[in-house]
Write an enzyme that holds these catalytic residues in place. Structure first.
Site, PDB file in Angstrom:
ATOM      1  CG  ASP A  33     -56.057  -3.605   7.956  1.00  0.00           C
ATOM      2  OD1 ASP A  33     -55.475  -4.302   7.362  1.00  0.00           O
ATOM      3  OD2 ASP A  33     -56.927  -3.814   8.639  1.00  0.00           O
ATOM      4  CB  SER A  35     -54.896  -7.199   9.122  1.00  0.00           C
ATOM      5  OG  SER A  35     -55.625  -7.085   7.972  1.00  0.00           O
ATOM      6  CG  LEU A  70     -57.850  -7.050  -4.622  1.00  0.00           C
ATOM      7  CD1 LEU A  70     -58.353  -6.162  -5.678  1.00  0.00           C
ATOM      8  CD2 LEU A  70     -56.114  -7.710  -5.386  1.00  0.00           C
ATOM      9  CB  ALA A  71     -58.938  -4.432   1.950  1.00  0.00           C
ATOM     10  CE1 TYR A 138     -61.717 -15.092   1.961  1.00  0.00           C
ATOM     11  CE2 TYR A 138     -61.987 -17.103   0.943  1.00  0.00           C
ATOM     12  CZ  TYR A 138     -61.612 -16.112   0.816  1.00  0.00           C
ATOM     13  OH  TYR A 138     -60.869 -15.424  -0.276  1.00  0.00           O
ATOM     14  CB  VAL A 182     -50.975 -25.553  -1.030  1.00  0.00           C
ATOM     15  CG1 VAL A 182     -51.214 -25.141  -2.136  1.00  0.00           C
ATOM     16  CG2 VAL A 182     -50.168 -26.838  -0.958  1.00  0.00           C
ATOM     17  NE  ARG A 206     -58.527 -26.488  -2.907  1.00  0.00           N
ATOM     18  CZ  ARG A 206     -59.180 -27.482  -2.734  1.00  0.00           C
ATOM     19  NH1 ARG A 206     -59.572 -28.233  -3.607  1.00  0.00           N
ATOM     20  NH2 ARG A 206     -59.417 -27.779  -1.463  1.00  0.00           N
ATOM     21  NE  ARG A 265     -56.988 -26.306   5.456  1.00  0.00           N
ATOM     22  CZ  ARG A 265     -56.483 -25.078   4.399  1.00  0.00           C
ATOM     23  NH1 ARG A 265     -55.321 -24.432   4.997  1.00  0.00           N
ATOM     24  NH2 ARG A 265     -56.829 -24.803   3.498  1.00  0.00           N
ATOM     25  CG  ASP A 268     -59.695 -27.641   2.730  1.00  0.00           C
ATOM     26  OD1 ASP A 268     -59.725 -26.038   2.845  1.00  0.00           O
ATOM     27  OD2 ASP A 268     -58.256 -27.674   3.074  1.00  0.00           O
TER      28      ASP A 268
HETATM   29  P1  NAD Z   1     -53.417 -10.990   1.420  1.00  0.00           P
HETATM   30  O1  NAD Z   1     -53.650 -11.523   2.766  1.00  0.00           O
HETATM   31  O2  NAD Z   1     -51.665 -10.963   0.752  1.00  0.00           O
HETATM   32  O3  NAD Z   1     -53.872  -9.561   0.938  1.00  0.00           O
HETATM   33  C1  NAD Z   1     -55.114  -8.940   1.617  1.00  0.00           C
HETATM   34  C2  NAD Z   1     -54.488  -7.574   1.971  1.00  0.00           C
HETATM   35  O4  NAD Z   1     -55.769  -6.936   2.588  1.00  0.00           O
HETATM   36  C3  NAD Z   1     -53.699  -7.713   3.223  1.00  0.00           C
HETATM   37  O5  NAD Z   1     -52.364  -6.559   2.857  1.00  0.00           O
HETATM   38  C4  NAD Z   1     -54.207  -7.218   4.365  1.00  0.00           C
HETATM   39  O6  NAD Z   1     -53.370  -6.320   5.269  1.00  0.00           O
HETATM   40  C5  NAD Z   1     -55.321  -5.958   3.707  1.00  0.00           C
HETATM   41  N1  NAD Z   1     -56.522  -6.054   4.640  1.00  0.00           N
HETATM   42  C6  NAD Z   1     -57.197  -6.884   5.098  1.00  0.00           C
HETATM   43  N2  NAD Z   1     -58.104  -6.461   5.967  1.00  0.00           N
HETATM   44  C7  NAD Z   1     -58.144  -5.141   5.676  1.00  0.00           C
HETATM   45  C8  NAD Z   1     -59.031  -4.162   6.085  1.00  0.00           C
HETATM   46  N3  NAD Z   1     -59.926  -4.132   6.962  1.00  0.00           N
HETATM   47  N4  NAD Z   1     -58.760  -2.864   5.832  1.00  0.00           N
HETATM   48  C9  NAD Z   1     -57.402  -2.648   5.006  1.00  0.00           C
HETATM   49  N5  NAD Z   1     -56.754  -3.589   4.750  1.00  0.00           N
HETATM   50  C10 NAD Z   1     -57.049  -4.749   4.938  1.00  0.00           C
HETATM   51  O7  NAD Z   1     -54.155 -11.934   0.467  1.00  0.00           O
HETATM   52  P2  NAD Z   1     -54.223 -11.975  -1.203  1.00  0.00           P
HETATM   53  O8  NAD Z   1     -54.003 -13.476  -1.389  1.00  0.00           O
HETATM   54  O9  NAD Z   1     -53.545 -11.013  -1.696  1.00  0.00           O
HETATM   55  O10 NAD Z   1     -55.904 -11.991  -1.320  1.00  0.00           O
HETATM   56  C11 NAD Z   1     -56.149 -10.623  -1.929  1.00  0.00           C
HETATM   57  C12 NAD Z   1     -57.592 -10.755  -2.366  1.00  0.00           C
HETATM   58  O11 NAD Z   1     -58.162 -11.888  -3.164  1.00  0.00           O
HETATM   59  C13 NAD Z   1     -58.662 -11.069  -0.989  1.00  0.00           C
HETATM   60  O12 NAD Z   1     -59.782 -10.283  -0.946  1.00  0.00           O
HETATM   61  C14 NAD Z   1     -58.821 -12.747  -1.154  1.00  0.00           C
HETATM   62  O13 NAD Z   1     -59.937 -12.753  -0.523  1.00  0.00           O
HETATM   63  C15 NAD Z   1     -58.865 -12.768  -2.630  1.00  0.00           C
HETATM   64  N6  NAD Z   1     -58.696 -13.942  -2.946  1.00  0.00           N
HETATM   65  C16 NAD Z   1     -57.530 -14.601  -3.013  1.00  0.00           C
HETATM   66  C17 NAD Z   1     -57.077 -15.834  -3.378  1.00  0.00           C
HETATM   67  C18 NAD Z   1     -55.492 -16.494  -3.231  1.00  0.00           C
HETATM   68  O14 NAD Z   1     -55.517 -17.802  -3.824  1.00  0.00           O
HETATM   69  N7  NAD Z   1     -54.627 -15.765  -2.740  1.00  0.00           N
HETATM   70  C19 NAD Z   1     -58.135 -16.656  -3.851  1.00  0.00           C
HETATM   71  C20 NAD Z   1     -59.442 -16.085  -4.019  1.00  0.00           C
HETATM   72  C21 NAD Z   1     -59.885 -15.003  -3.425  1.00  0.00           C
END
Ligand code: NAD
Length: 302
Positions: A33, A35, A70-71, A138, A182, A206, A265, A268
């Site tokens: 979406d 977001s 992953l959303a 979260y 970070v 981390r 924060r 954290d």
């Molecule tokens: P990101 O924000 O780049 O990707 C998340 C994506 O989900 C975005 O493209 C966003 O537009 C989409 N999205 C959010 N809500 C939505 C909805 N309701 N419907 C459709 N799309 C939606 O983040 P990321 O770092 O790529 O994370 C991907 C996944 O990995 C997430 O679930 C996140 O919680 C998890 N995660 C990431 C990390 C990290 O270090 N980046 C660590 C732990 C978990």
């Protein structure tokens, strides 16, 4: 050609996953979406279904073999400010995807969870059999998503796997969001020749995991036999302090590390690194990109 679905495929990790699946000859449907994701991240060759997973889950799952879910709204501070929004995208969205996937006859759903579910448990490294202690909305939403994932595996023919990512980094991670991670923040500070902002004393640790390793882990979780209903850490198991990280990045930038300390924060955790033995045993996976190598690729991809 077999179809895989990547929800959140316009985001940082999802877009790398979609690219790799296409490279492996799969058909890919990205569901997003926008977001926090970007249109430019959706790889050429992927089908795009634009919409909130809560609204388009049935269409999203149609015809898929594996759904990589992953959303989510991936930020601890954002969830503290807007808990309901986080719950809707992260926990409720997972129920919608699981229910739709089951109905559509999808073979397996792989769900992105997070190391934040461990909270401030003092035991290190974090093992999957430790009791979770989520500290933020979260983390609570991610834990709920894991539990729903497990219950679908127990009660239906749908196979599910949840993966706890630790701190994922690599090219394309957004530095502009007010909730940026970070490494992109430090990279931007170095590029703009400003001190790197550190929350607290910088001695928090981390487990930084290169995005290419996470993508391999996701695909392994989509295909490995006998793992349905399980939850795995997906991380290297090497703790690094924020100050060490800043020094390593400064070295790549050819400059001295300068830090600007800010208050710690809310929500954290102080220390976090993974026990990766279950992932290695069951998924045949290792997250073996050395930090220096992953940081170099990230720095050079600017
Ligand atoms: P990101 O924000 O780049 O990707 C998340 C994506 O989900 C975005 O493209 C966003 O537009 C989409 N999205 C959010 N809500 C939505 C909805 N309701 N419907 C459709 N799309 C939606 O983040 P990321 O770092 O790529 O994370 C991907 C996944 O990995 C997430 O679930 C996140 O919680 C998890 N995660 C990431 C990390 C990290 O270090 N980046 C660590 C732990 C978990």
């Amino acid at each position: 050609m077999t179809l895989d679905v990547v929800t959140g495929g316009a985001g940082f990790i999802g877009s790398h996953l979609a690219e790799e699946l296409l490279r492996r000859g799969r058909r890919v449907r990205v569901v997003d979406d926008f977001s926090t994701g970007r249109r430019a991240n959706v790889p050429a060759g992927a089908e795009l279904l634009e919409g909130d997973v809560n609204a388009v889950a049935a269409e999203a799952a149609r015809g898929a073999e594996v759904v990589y879910h992953l959303a989510a709204l991936p930020s601890v501070p954002r969830s503290v400010e807007r808990p309901l929004e986080c719950h809707r995208a992260t926990a409720r969205g997972t129920i919608e995807i699981l229910a739709a996937a089951e109905k559509a006859g999808v073979r397996r759903v792989v769900v992105a969870s997070s190391s934040s579910v461990y909270g401030d448990t003092p035991t290190l490294p974090k093992r999957e059999d430790m009791p979770p202690r989520p500290l933020s909305p979260y983390a609570a939403a991610k834990l709920a998503a894991e539990l729903y994932t497990r219950s679908w595996a127990a009660l239906t023919r749908l196979e599910t796997v949840a993966l706890r990512f630790f701190n994922v980094y690599g090219p394309r991670q957004d530095p502009d969001s007010p909730y940026a991670a970070v490494i992109p923040i430090f990279l931007r500070s170095l590029r703009e020749k400003r001190p790197m902002p550190v929350n607290g004393d910088g001695l928090q640790t981390r487990d930084f995991t290169y995005v290419g390793d996470v993508v391999r882990g996701l695909i392994a979780a989509g295909t490995a036999p006998g793992v349905s209903g399980r939850v795995y850490n997906l991380a290297g198991g090497r703790p690094v302090t924020i100050l060490e990280l800043g020094r390593a990045l400064a070295k790549l930038a050819g400059t001295e590390a300068a830090f600007e300390h800010r208050p710690a924060r809310a929500g954290d955790v102080k220390a976090s690194h993974a026990d990766g033995s279950a992932m290695r045993r069951d998924l045949g996976m290792s997250t073996d990109t050395p930090l220096e190598e992953g940081l170099r690729r990230t720095w050079e991809a600017r």
